[in-house]
Scaffold this active site. Sequence first.
Site, short mmCIF file in Angstrom:
data_model
loop_
_atom_site.label_atom_id
_atom_site.label_comp_id
_atom_site.label_asym_id
_atom_site.label_seq_id
_atom_site.Cartn_x
_atom_site.Cartn_y
_atom_site.Cartn_z
N ASN A 110 0.82 -1.22 0.00
CA ASN A 110 0.00 0.00 0.00
C ASN A 110 0.85 1.27 0.00
O ASN A 110 0.53 2.23 -0.71
CB ASN A 110 -0.97 -0.01 1.19
N THR A 155 -17.59 35.88 -32.72
CA THR A 155 -18.29 35.49 -31.49
C THR A 155 -19.55 34.79 -31.98
O THR A 155 -20.11 35.17 -33.02
CB THR A 155 -18.66 36.70 -30.61
N HIS A 156 -19.97 33.77 -31.25
CA HIS A 156 -21.13 32.96 -31.67
C HIS A 156 -20.93 32.39 -33.08
O HIS A 156 -21.89 32.14 -33.79
CB HIS A 156 -22.43 33.77 -31.63
N SER A 277 -9.52 9.91 -48.66
CA SER A 277 -10.69 9.04 -48.58
C SER A 277 -10.42 7.79 -49.42
O SER A 277 -9.80 7.87 -50.48
CB SER A 277 -11.91 9.77 -49.12
N LYS A 283 -10.76 13.95 -51.80
CA LYS A 283 -10.85 14.38 -50.41
C LYS A 283 -9.49 14.60 -49.74
O LYS A 283 -8.53 13.91 -49.99
CB LYS A 283 -11.62 13.35 -49.57
N ASN A 285 -8.71 15.33 -45.70
CA ASN A 285 -9.42 15.48 -44.42
C ASN A 285 -8.48 15.84 -43.28
O ASN A 285 -7.31 15.46 -43.27
CB ASN A 285 -10.15 14.18 -44.07
N GLU A 290 -9.81 16.14 -36.00
CA GLU A 290 -11.05 15.49 -35.56
C GLU A 290 -10.81 14.51 -34.42
O GLU A 290 -11.54 14.46 -33.44
CB GLU A 290 -11.70 14.75 -36.73
N LYS A 325 -4.60 3.72 -12.14
CA LYS A 325 -3.45 3.78 -13.05
C LYS A 325 -3.82 3.81 -14.53
O LYS A 325 -3.32 4.64 -15.29
CB LYS A 325 -2.50 2.62 -12.78
N1 ARG Z 1 -1.78 -3.67 -7.40
C1 ARG Z 1 -2.23 -2.94 -6.24
C2 ARG Z 1 -2.66 -1.52 -6.66
O1 ARG Z 1 -2.36 -1.13 -7.75
C3 ARG Z 1 -1.12 -2.83 -5.25
C4 ARG Z 1 -1.56 -2.78 -3.84
C5 ARG Z 1 -2.15 -4.06 -3.38
N2 ARG Z 1 -2.44 -3.98 -2.00
C6 ARG Z 1 -3.25 -4.84 -1.44
N3 ARG Z 1 -3.47 -4.64 -0.19
N4 ARG Z 1 -3.81 -5.81 -2.10
O2 ARG Z 1 -3.28 -0.79 -5.93
#
Ligand code: ARG
Length: 469
Positions: A110, A155-156, A277, A283, A285, A290, A325
């Site tokens: 953790n 504007t607009h 295209s 075309k 593009n 986009e 993540k």
């Molecule tokens: N892979 C976990 C994460 O990204 C790591 C921490 C895991 N901790 C646990 N108490 N299971 O958060």
Amino acid sequence: MSTLWHGRFASGPSEALLAFTESLSFDQRMAQHDILGTKAHVRGLQRIGLLTEGETEAILTALDQAAVEFAEGSVAFNPTDEDIHTVIERRATELAGEAGAKIHTGRSRNDQVATAFRLWVRDALAELALGVAELESVLLRRATDVGEAYLPGYTHLQRAQPVPLAHHLAAHAWSFSRDIDRLLAAWNRADVSPLGAGALAGSSLPLVPADTARDLNFGQVFQNSLDVTSDRDFVAEALFAVAMIGIHLSRIGEEFVLWSSSEFGFIVLDDAYATGSSMMPQKKNADIAELTRGKSGRLIGNLTGLLATLKGLPLAYNRDLQEDKEALFDSVDQVTLALLAIGGMIDTVTFRTDVMENAASDQTSLATDLAEILVEGGVPFRQAHAIVAELVQRHLADGSSLSDLVAGDDRFGPEVDALFEPGAALRRRQSPGGAGFGPVAQQLTALAEQVAEDRSRVGGLVRLVEGAV
Ligand code: ARG
């Protein structure tokens, strides 16, 4: 083959559990940062006498070896390797022998994951800030090179008043300068070491979090172990800063889509930054523009998704936090690519300044200037507005040119004629920060200084692992 926590269980994990809970498939990109965090932890253990010099040496050498293997992509994963933290401890233990069993002393995944991710986020934001500074430079160069070209300001999305093209391009550059502010603020938010917070409560061992923090070049150390192991504010703030860049890029994208249409015809995209295209041979593009517009939706989704994940979480660590993540990896990857593509597109685009200036020569776009000429002669603005509005109405009704109507109106002096010369309104406009040639020239000097300062601010950010983001 076993997990880090199998000792308490009578049977092994199900395949379904492993498949659903693993994070190795994506968190392996933090390998180098986790190794740095682990090395700092190991050095800390030696300083407080929990590792001998020999053990420390063996583990650090093993971690360096693992770092090389990760860089080469030669580390083999086991089915029970849940996450990058598991793999690094396993591999280092394989290489270091007996001492490896002491690596995780006083540490939990953790505080470990929070440490590695904060290190990764700092490097990623520094890298991204370089890309933003690069785009600022492109905009500054194009704004400087276009000289006194002008186009209608809108504007607009209705033609409003003519503005120098340099003013328009510089407007976008200023928004990216604010993005650099936001990236630096998010960098600072991530700059707190969680190492030593343990699973949630610290440790009975005599850890010194301030020392490991210094070792990792963290500016601050945590004050509360419950807070730091469950805090992902820094991820949300990074996601916001990145989403805001994407939104700025998207607004440029929208303009380039419009400007490259036959209806506007303001720009011609370079062939290297346009697409064709498969069916319609004629075309050309603006797919980069986009897709930038499209991908900004996904960046907003990554931010709001994480906020929703965080909102109901009790203290401290919950596995939900693993969801932090992929969102940020994706946002960083997408915006990194977009910055390069949009930067190249702007760098190489041809501005059709004749078309722009022609569009801006619509005499009604001088209505505000005409009213201001009356104001200079002492007419209250509300009356001046009404006088010019009436002339515009006559022009619209019978098609007579606004300049003829003005010339025939004795409320205007003869000098008003000059306003209808091409670019005259832009030469007259002097208010600071406004869209006149004079103030824009001053603004470009200020922008050049800002871009140089942004470059040095970004250059000052330490990157622990270059190119590993
Ligand atoms: N892979 C976990 C994460 O990204 C790591 C921490 C895991 N901790 C646990 N108490 N299971 O958060």
